[in-house]
Design an enzyme around this catalytic site. Structure first.
Site, mmCIF file in Angstrom:
data_model
loop_
_atom_site.group_PDB
_atom_site.id
_atom_site.type_symbol
_atom_site.label_atom_id
_atom_site.label_comp_id
_atom_site.label_asym_id
_atom_site.label_seq_id
_atom_site.Cartn_x
_atom_site.Cartn_y
_atom_site.Cartn_z
ATOM 1 N N HIS A 1 0.822 -1.206 0.000
ATOM 2 C CA HIS A 1 0.000 0.000 0.000
ATOM 3 C C HIS A 1 0.858 1.258 0.000
ATOM 4 C CE1 HIS A 1 -3.585 2.420 0.772
ATOM 5 N NE2 HIS A 1 -2.866 3.096 1.655
ATOM 6 N N TYR B 1 4.241 0.801 -3.231
ATOM 7 C CA TYR B 1 3.932 0.537 -4.641
ATOM 8 C C TYR B 1 4.977 -0.392 -5.282
ATOM 9 C CZ TYR B 1 0.694 4.459 -4.106
ATOM 10 O OH TYR B 1 -0.321 5.285 -3.679
ATOM 11 N N GLU C 1 -8.210 8.023 -3.637
ATOM 12 C CA GLU C 1 -7.498 6.953 -2.928
ATOM 13 C C GLU C 1 -8.472 5.881 -2.471
ATOM 14 O OE1 GLU C 1 -4.780 7.854 0.175
ATOM 15 O OE2 GLU C 1 -3.177 8.224 -1.261
ATOM 16 N N SER C 2 -7.903 4.759 -2.031
ATOM 17 C CA SER C 2 -8.709 3.610 -1.609
ATOM 18 C C SER C 2 -8.655 3.431 -0.098
ATOM 19 C CB SER C 2 -8.189 2.337 -2.288
ATOM 20 O OG SER C 2 -6.860 2.069 -1.875
ATOM 21 N N HIS C 3 -9.722 2.900 0.450
ATOM 22 C CA HIS C 3 -9.767 2.436 1.839
ATOM 23 C C HIS C 3 -10.605 1.169 1.867
ATOM 24 C CE1 HIS C 3 -9.068 3.957 6.136
ATOM 25 N NE2 HIS C 3 -7.938 4.093 5.488
ATOM 26 N N GLN D 1 -8.554 2.279 11.825
ATOM 27 C CA GLN D 1 -8.479 3.598 12.423
ATOM 28 C C GLN D 1 -9.856 4.080 12.861
ATOM 29 O OE1 GLN D 1 -7.634 2.616 9.324
ATOM 30 N NE2 GLN D 1 -5.926 3.805 8.512
ATOM 31 N N GLY E 1 -2.484 9.531 -8.086
ATOM 32 C CA GLY E 1 -3.510 8.525 -7.860
ATOM 33 C C GLY E 1 -3.067 7.511 -6.832
#
Length: 757
Positions: A54, A57, A103-105, A255, A552
């Site tokens: 994550h 990369y 972004e991703s979560h 979190q 990105g």
């Protein structure tokens, strides 16, 4: 006993749990080679989170060559900050700059839907803050498993509530996004978050620690045990398949967000920037202090010394490794000149934000972290932040790709009679992927702060940036994972084309791109083939359109066991409009007799279509053709039509084809219409084909000739396809029949409340 650097030197053979922390044997060996000894517990924690997929990369960096190879000097000229910064920044004119990022979560949102989604929003907002901008709006592209599956009913309400709860409390409008269902996302929903912010060009800030003697200040919330490992570890491993039930294995803590703390942190940061008392700011997101300290030092011109025991904590007995790995939210790290420290502290005190001086910039090239006077970290910061592993993963075209493409939709039974076509229109309008998202978007505040000009269900969101001139930006995110599965290169360009088109139909000029590339395990050669094709397709597509990728996110390991998600490279496009008052609405207006024109070509293209998926559960064949030169021409004509007042409404054709566009156009405008199909083409193809590069526009009668002459002169196909009929209260389609607007609305708006409400 604290594991110090001296202790590590004295105990070289001490066993360490590096595999449990996600490091490979060769990665651990490389760390020992870099340091000339074994790492301390704190150093091992830093390297493990920063070298995670994550954060580093490591499986995707080798493919970034496609960005550089396809970014021309003209494209670079549009960017003030690009790949490698917290967020991309572009100049939109009149002295304004806009920053945006996606972004991703994903994994945290599956484990704890509300907090996972909420902190995804919080993290992307802090990326925008770190550039010196005021956050203006958010968007949320979401993907879920089968809509009637029990686990979808578990995760979707929590994720939607988390996105809305955090964004609403921040006072940021949610102006768009997506909600897509497909069984491949079962057990691995995608929660992507976008934020856009604005600043004056001269207020741009980049994150770096320079200037020997400058102070390092941690400010915001206290550091706790929540989020240790968080997204950095969760997003770097495949789910085994039992995490959702009683057999859930031990996972890192997700979190916990506090949007009210972040709200005052936003105002505090903006005042600090305005006062000119920060050298650089870095948000604490994935990898927490490990990331902030190593990246600031790595991007600066010296080293850094941090006294970790000065970090404000909210849990007792935390170890150095835990403090460095914690991803507790609402925290920022600033580099400040000694002469500005008092002023910095006064601003933080004004906003009741905890601020603590934890270190300083030093000479040399080492990041040294002490704990009660003893050194627990002594590393070259670039080896942590920017010189992690880089893999050329094996790439192999899937063995079943040819058979997948050969299994086209041509043999699927198609409706043909008027009654069958009418029933199909209603069925498709009510399908989970096409039905109204109102149940979702009503949980979001779309108009707070008063700058929202367009929001869902419009094709793109639009926000006013400058109150005086009306200058604004439009944003759209798109991706059809089925198209990408059938042909990753073309499918990704189709995602780019749709987002580009959705911005253009609002009257804005597409300017720049961000992305969130969601894929399965990089250790699967077939997944890496999909990924490489997608990256190359996006890079080459952006070059053809002349708009740069500004940054990105890559999200790998989106699979459960051996089942990967549909490859889902979500593409976000930002466009600029000089005056939001000339925006083009999505719904048709109430002026009788306005002409409906269909722009573009309709072909028999159903591979990966929503009709094949919804009606037949079929995936096979080839996706629609993509013609980016045509997309650029179409956008130019839409923008020109907006500037000259020739278009009163516009809606792109994508999922569900013309039929779905008509349904949404009349229901959003609450006005009826009469539609004429082409007698020389199959009505089913005209209604449900998903050919790209098409838009339905409404044109005032007084402007029809001028507009169509412009289209003809520039070589854009068009066909007069209907008229607005406010008195009828129906959607009447020649050769199909009439459907009353209340019947259409019941079909379109009833699905999501029935499933989740």
């Amino acid at each position: 006993m604290t594991d110090t650097v001296d202790n590590a030197k004295a105990t070289p053979e001490q066993a360490q749990p590096y595999r449990e922390l996600g490091l490979k044997d060769d990665e651990y060996a490389r760390i020992r080679e870099i340091l000339g000894r074994r790492p301390t517990d704190a150093e091992l924690a830093m390297y493990s989170v920063m070298w995670s997929e994550h954060c580093s990369y490591k499986s995707s960096k080798v493919h970034w060559k496609h960005w550089s190879a396809n970014t021309t000097p003209e494209m670079k000229a549009k960017m003030l900050a690009g790949i490698g910064e917290n967020a991309g920044v572009v100049d939109i004119g009149d002295g304004w700059a806009v920053t945006f990022k996606l972004e991703s979560h994903n994994h945290p949102s599956y484990v704890e839907p509300y907090q996972g989604a909420a902190t995804g929003v919080g993290g992307i907002v802090r990326d925008i803050m770190a550039m010196g901008a005021r956050p203006l709006a958010v968007m949320d592209p979401l993907r879920f498993g089968a809509p009637d599956h029990p686990d979808t009913k578990r995760v979707l309400p929590g994720i939607v509530s988390g996105v809305g709860g955090y964004g609403n409390c921040l006072g940021l409008p949610n102006i768009g996004g997506e909600v897509v269902f497909d069984p491949s996302y079962q057990g691995n929903p995608l929660v992507n978050a976008l934020c856009v912010g604005a600043m004056r060009v001269e207020d741009l800030h980049l994150a770096h620690a320079s200037g020997t003697g400058n102070k390092v200040i941690l400010f915001g919330a206290r550091t706790g045990l929540d989020g240790i490992g968080g997204v950095s570890v969760l997003a770097s491993e495949t789910f085994s398949g039992d995490e959702g039930g009683t057999g859930r294995k031990k996972l890192p803590a997700v979190q916990v967000g506090d949007p009210f703390t972040e709200k005052v942190l936003i105002e505090c940061c903006l005042e600090l920037f305005a006062e000119g008392i920060v050298v650089g700011i870095q948000d604490l997101g994935g990898a927490g202090l490990s990331c902030a300290t190593s990246e600031l030092a790595s991007a600066g011109d010296g080293g850094m010394h941090v006294e970790l025991d000065r970090v404000p904590l909210r849990a007792k007995g935390m170890t150095p490794a835990e403090i460095l790995s914690s991803e507790s939210q609402e925290r920022m790290c600033a580099v400040v000149k000694p002469s500005d420290v008092d002023a910095f502290m006064r601003v933080c005190a004004k906003w009741d934000v905890i601020a603590t001086e934890i270190g300083e910039v030093t000479e040399g090239d080492r990041l040294i972290i002490t704990w009660h006077g003893e050194t627990v970290v002594d590393v070259p910061p670039r080896t942590v932040a920017h010189e992690g592993p880089m893999y050329e993963r094996p790439i192999e075209r899937p063995h079943d790709q040819d058979s997948l493409q050969a299994n086209g939709p041509e043999q699927l039974a198609r409706p043909s009679t008027p009654d069958e076509l009418r029933a199909e229109i209603l069925r498709m309008a009510a399908s989970p992927n096409l039905a109204s998202r109102r149940w979702v978007t009503e949980q979001y505040d779309r108009y707070v702060r008063g700058g929202t000009v367009l929001a869902q269900p419009s094709d793109s969101g639009m926000i006013r940036v400058d109150e005086q001139t009306g200058r604004g930006v439009a944003l759209a995110t798109d991706c059809n994972g089925r198209f990408v599965k059938l042909d990753p290169y073309t499918g990704t360009q189709l995602a780019l084309a749709e987002a580009y088109r959705n911005v253009a139909v609002s009257g804005a000029t597409p300017l720049a791109v961000t992305n969130c590339l969601n894929f399965g395990s990089p250790e699967d050669p077939a997944v890496m083939w999909q990924f490489e094709q997608a990256v190359r397709g996006l890079a080459e597509g952006c070059k053809e359109l002349g708009i740069p990728v500004t940054g990105g996110n890559v999200s790998f390991y989106n699979q459960t066991g051996s089942t990967a998600i549909l490859p889902t490279p979500v593409v976000g496009v930002l466009g600029v409009i000089d005056d939001v008052r000339r925006r083009i609405p999505t719904g048709i207006g109430a002026e009788a007799g306005e002409t409906l024109l269909l722009l573009g070509d309709t072909r028999d293209e159903f591979g990966g279509s929503e009709w094949a998926h919804e009606v037949h559960g079929h995936l096979g064949g080839l996706p629609p053709k993509v013609d980016l030169a045509r997309e650029k021409l179409l956008a130019d004509i839409l923008v020109a039509g907006s500037r000259d007042g020739m278009i009163s409404a516009a809606h792109d054709l994508s999922d569900g084809g013309l039929a779905q566009t008509l349904v949404e156009t009349v229901l959003i405008g609450e006005v009826g219409a009469r539609v004429f199909l082409d007698p020389d083409q199959d009505p089913f193809v005209q209604l449900f084909s998903e050919s790209a590069g098409r838009v339905l526009v409404a044109v005032p009668r007084s402007e029809e000739l001028r507009f169509t002459e412009m289209c003809t002169a520039r070589g854009l196909p068009w066909r007069r396809t209907g008229v607005v009929d406010p008195e009828s209260g129906t959607l009447e389609i020649q050769g199909v029949g009439e459907i009353a607007l209340p019947e259409l609305r019941e079909a379109w708006e009833g699905t999501l409340p029935a499933l989740f409400g």
